[in-house]
Write an enzyme that holds these catalytic residues in place. Sequence first.
Site, PDB file in Angstrom:
ATOM      1  N   GLY A  33      56.152 -40.529 -39.313  1.00 58.39           N
ATOM      2  CA  GLY A  33      56.711 -39.805 -38.172  1.00 58.39           C
ATOM      3  C   GLY A  33      55.660 -39.705 -37.085  1.00 58.39           C
ATOM      4  O   GLY A  33      55.277 -38.621 -36.667  1.00 58.39           O
ATOM      5  N   ALA A  66      61.250 -35.669 -38.486  1.00 56.02           N
ATOM      6  CA  ALA A  66      62.331 -34.760 -38.108  1.00 56.02           C
ATOM      7  C   ALA A  66      63.539 -35.632 -37.801  1.00 56.02           C
ATOM      8  O   ALA A  66      63.516 -36.418 -36.857  1.00 56.02           O
ATOM      9  CB  ALA A  66      61.945 -33.926 -36.890  1.00 56.02           C
ATOM     10  N   GLU A 101      62.276 -45.973 -33.891  1.00 54.96           N
ATOM     11  CA  GLU A 101      62.473 -45.909 -32.448  1.00 54.96           C
ATOM     12  C   GLU A 101      63.211 -47.142 -31.952  1.00 54.96           C
ATOM     13  O   GLU A 101      63.220 -48.185 -32.618  1.00 54.96           O
ATOM     14  CB  GLU A 101      61.119 -45.783 -31.729  1.00 54.96           C
ATOM     15  CG  GLU A 101      60.292 -44.552 -32.098  1.00 54.96           C
ATOM     16  CD  GLU A 101      60.865 -43.254 -31.566  1.00 54.96           C
ATOM     17  OE1 GLU A 101      61.835 -43.279 -30.776  1.00 54.96           O
ATOM     18  OE2 GLU A 101      60.333 -42.169 -31.940  1.00 54.96           O
ATOM     19  N   THR A 118      59.427 -29.649 -28.212  1.00 50.57           N
ATOM     20  CA  THR A 118      59.494 -30.967 -28.831  1.00 50.57           C
ATOM     21  C   THR A 118      60.956 -31.404 -28.823  1.00 50.57           C
ATOM     22  O   THR A 118      61.853 -30.591 -28.551  1.00 50.57           O
ATOM     23  CB  THR A 118      58.983 -30.950 -30.289  1.00 50.57           C
ATOM     24  OG1 THR A 118      59.868 -30.124 -31.072  1.00 50.57           O
ATOM     25  CG2 THR A 118      57.556 -30.416 -30.376  1.00 50.57           C
ATOM     26  N   GLY A 132      55.626 -35.880 -30.642  1.00 48.80           N
ATOM     27  CA  GLY A 132      55.321 -34.533 -31.091  1.00 48.80           C
ATOM     28  C   GLY A 132      54.066 -34.403 -31.913  1.00 48.80           C
ATOM     29  O   GLY A 132      53.024 -35.009 -31.632  1.00 48.80           O
ATOM     30  N   SER A 150      55.405 -41.132 -33.844  1.00 44.69           N
ATOM     31  CA  SER A 150      55.642 -41.601 -32.476  1.00 44.69           C
ATOM     32  C   SER A 150      55.826 -40.509 -31.429  1.00 44.69           C
ATOM     33  O   SER A 150      55.738 -40.781 -30.234  1.00 44.69           O
ATOM     34  CB  SER A 150      56.867 -42.526 -32.453  1.00 44.69           C
ATOM     35  OG  SER A 150      57.994 -41.871 -33.011  1.00 44.69           O
ATOM     36  N   TYR A 179      66.534 -19.850 -37.981  1.00 44.73           N
ATOM     37  CA  TYR A 179      65.456 -20.721 -38.440  1.00 44.73           C
ATOM     38  C   TYR A 179      64.996 -20.345 -39.849  1.00 44.73           C
ATOM     39  O   TYR A 179      65.465 -20.908 -40.827  1.00 44.73           O
ATOM     40  CB  TYR A 179      64.272 -20.726 -37.451  1.00 44.73           C
ATOM     41  CG  TYR A 179      63.422 -21.954 -37.635  1.00 44.73           C
ATOM     42  CD1 TYR A 179      63.614 -23.087 -36.858  1.00 44.73           C
ATOM     43  CD2 TYR A 179      62.457 -22.012 -38.624  1.00 44.73           C
ATOM     44  CE1 TYR A 179      62.870 -24.243 -37.057  1.00 44.73           C
ATOM     45  CE2 TYR A 179      61.696 -23.156 -38.840  1.00 44.73           C
ATOM     46  CZ  TYR A 179      61.901 -24.264 -38.052  1.00 44.73           C
ATOM     47  OH  TYR A 179      61.168 -25.403 -38.274  1.00 44.73           O
ATOM     48  N   LEU A 217      56.601 -25.096 -29.900  1.00 45.04           N
ATOM     49  CA  LEU A 217      56.335 -25.902 -28.712  1.00 45.04           C
ATOM     50  C   LEU A 217      57.580 -26.676 -28.320  1.00 45.04           C
ATOM     51  O   LEU A 217      58.498 -26.862 -29.119  1.00 45.04           O
ATOM     52  CB  LEU A 217      55.200 -26.891 -28.992  1.00 45.04           C
ATOM     53  CG  LEU A 217      53.785 -26.299 -29.008  1.00 45.04           C
ATOM     54  CD1 LEU A 217      52.796 -27.299 -29.594  1.00 45.04           C
ATOM     55  CD2 LEU A 217      53.348 -25.896 -27.608  1.00 45.04           C
TER      56      LEU A 217
END
Length: 396
Positions: free
Chosen positions: A48, A140, A75, A275, A52, A50, A235, A273
């Site tokens: 993962g 994610a 991607e 993302t 954030g 690419s 969450y 943050l």
Amino acid sequence: MIVSPKIRGFICTTAHPEGCAKHVEEQIAVVKEKGTIEGGPKKVLVIGSSTGYGLSSRIAAAFGSNAATVGVFFERPGSEGKTATAGWYNTVAFEKEAKEAGLYARSFNGDAFSDEVKHEVIQAIHEDLGQVDLVIYSLASPRRTHPKTGEVLKSVLKPIGENYTNKTLNTTTGAVDEVSIEPAEGDDVDQTVAVMGGEDWEMWMDALMKAGVLAEGVQTVAYSYIGPEMTWPIYKNGTIGAAKEDVEKVQRSLDSKLAPISGKAWVSVNKALVTQASSAIPVVPLYISLLYKAMKDEGNHEDTIEQMDRLFRERLYNGKPDPDEAGRIRVDDWEMSDKIQEIVAKRWDEVDSDNLRDIADFEGYQNGFLRLFGFGLDGVDYEAETDTAVGVPSLS
């Protein structure tokens, strides 16, 4: 092609190659300015990698510790007249900068949940690096095809047990509205845990261990978030929270499995943050806007690169991980300080559409979102033609 942002909901459907490159360059500069990470990793796998936190982890390892890095992501490349995803352009820029710095960088674009990608990556590590001494797990995804059963599993962002109603932010208009979210039903929790929980992390580590490509003393880190009570129903206590609990369970399992090679598994709880993942969670963008204002006023705001640099420099590689009572590393510590949380909680009660721009950093939120896709960065000519079909060097 002249590229401008096209926003649909919480997604920008375009990305700017030069803007993404500039964003990567800025992150590299942050790490370089702080000097070498003493005792840092030398051969790193980032699953993962690419965008954030994953992208910033790869940058911190490479440019803070001169590490060779292997990145895995899913991607879409660009074509004539159509942009790639931001993660594609980020990786193009990262590999270019790594090559100029004399650093090994190899990337894999595919389904990280699949056995095939795991096999390809392990073969590359075996052939090129021998072993890795750090494995970052930062996936994610909204869905996962299970590699053993073939079942397509889907994650949802829902409370558990009862409806949840609270304030939320329309990130396009700046209106503070109320959102009501119905609770999880059926197998929502199980599916979300299957996608966002720890099973795939453990599958990766099991495969890497079986292949003998984990170095003595290897560390592995998965990322998580807890946040304040106001966000807990959607969450921490919701479907995504159930998945994060599963990640912590897997961390304990991996600790046992890695013990024979003196390895260690960690869960790092990071700061809230902007993302691509956080933008999709109701309530959270409003909280982030209030948080940014409070932390910028306090002078301790961090973005993903500052967070990952601090994680590597001050926790993983200085002998002072300082875990909490549950064994988690907490680099959300500045966010969750009593002072910051008291300010945010007070303003949460007060915030509405009229005073949003006075007591929250809505502009900072919007700018942060656009920067994810390469827009709004200084020094980029957004009126100029750009090549949208650039390729990732190690994939060509």
